[in-house]
Design a protein around this motif. Structure first.
Motif, PDB file in Angstrom:
ATOM      1  N   GLN A  28       3.920   8.030  -0.612  1.00 58.22           N
ATOM      2  CA  GLN A  28       4.029   7.065  -1.711  1.00 58.22           C
ATOM      3  C   GLN A  28       2.651   6.527  -2.096  1.00 58.22           C
ATOM      4  O   GLN A  28       2.352   6.371  -3.281  1.00 58.22           O
ATOM      5  N   LEU A  32       0.738   7.075  -5.744  1.00 56.82           N
ATOM      6  CA  LEU A  32       0.181   5.942  -6.480  1.00 56.82           C
ATOM      7  C   LEU A  32      -1.295   6.178  -6.807  1.00 56.82           C
ATOM      8  O   LEU A  32      -1.734   5.974  -7.935  1.00 56.82           O
ATOM      9  N   ASP A  35      -1.814   8.979  -9.388  1.00 63.12           N
ATOM     10  CA  ASP A  35      -1.535   8.491 -10.742  1.00 63.12           C
ATOM     11  C   ASP A  35      -2.731   7.743 -11.301  1.00 63.12           C
ATOM     12  O   ASP A  35      -3.085   7.887 -12.464  1.00 63.12           O
ATOM     13  N   SER A  36      -3.377   6.946 -10.462  1.00 64.67           N
ATOM     14  CA  SER A  36      -4.545   6.193 -10.933  1.00 64.67           C
ATOM     15  C   SER A  36      -5.732   7.117 -11.151  1.00 64.67           C
ATOM     16  O   SER A  36      -6.566   6.866 -12.007  1.00 64.67           O
ATOM     17  N   LEU A  53       2.742  -2.760  -6.972  1.00 65.31           N
ATOM     18  CA  LEU A  53       3.063  -1.942  -5.822  1.00 65.31           C
ATOM     19  C   LEU A  53       4.549  -2.059  -5.491  1.00 65.31           C
ATOM     20  O   LEU A  53       5.095  -3.170  -5.504  1.00 65.31           O
TER      21      LEU A  53
END
Length: 143
Positions: A28, A32, A35-36, A53
């Motif tokens: 996870q 995250l 994606d950034s 978050l």
């Protein structure tokens, strides 16, 4: 009158340190951070917001207190790119989520794992860590 041995109460983080790191939590985190990274280059990106978050990650602050040996063992399961994403996450989590690691930060064993693989952090990555952290021990730990 009896004399017994007093044992201090154990903290939750100590109990958690005996547990194995959950790969789904790390997955996870990696999603995250990937994606950034899509929004900007991961080496030059000034910062990533961790404000939105998911609760499963927000409540996983115990990860920041796990022993270095556990992180070194876990790091063997991930690619250098994934380790860099984890380093970025834990660097940001110290400042944005108050996941204080200090000299025990997961960033230190993750960076050590990269060094063992002969994959050194680049100058840009080192500058990124310095620009996004107040922790004087990152990325290589106390001298």
């Amino acid at each position: 009158m009896s004399v017994g041995a007093w044992e201090p109460a154990k903290q939750a983080s100590n109990d958690q340190s005996r547990e194995k790191i959950d790969p789904t939590l790390l997955t996870q985190i990696l999603e995250l951070m990937e994606d950034s990274s899509d929004q900007a280059s991961s080496h030059t990106q000034a910062s990533t917001e961790l404000a939105e978050l998911p609760e499963t990650l927000r409540s996983a602050s115990w990860l920041a207190g796990l022993p270095a040996a556990q992180w070194l063992e876990e790091a063997a399961n991930w690619s250098p790119e994934q380790l860099w994403d984890l380093i970025r996450f834990f660097t940001l989590a110290e400042r944005q989520l108050d996941w204080q690691g200090g000299a025990e930060s997961p960033v230190i064993p993750l960076a050590k794992s990269l060094r063992r693989r002969k994959t050194l952090l680049s100058r840009e990555q080192l500058l990124w860590i310095r620009g996004n952290s107040d922790n004087r021990y990152l990325p290589y730990g106390p001298l």
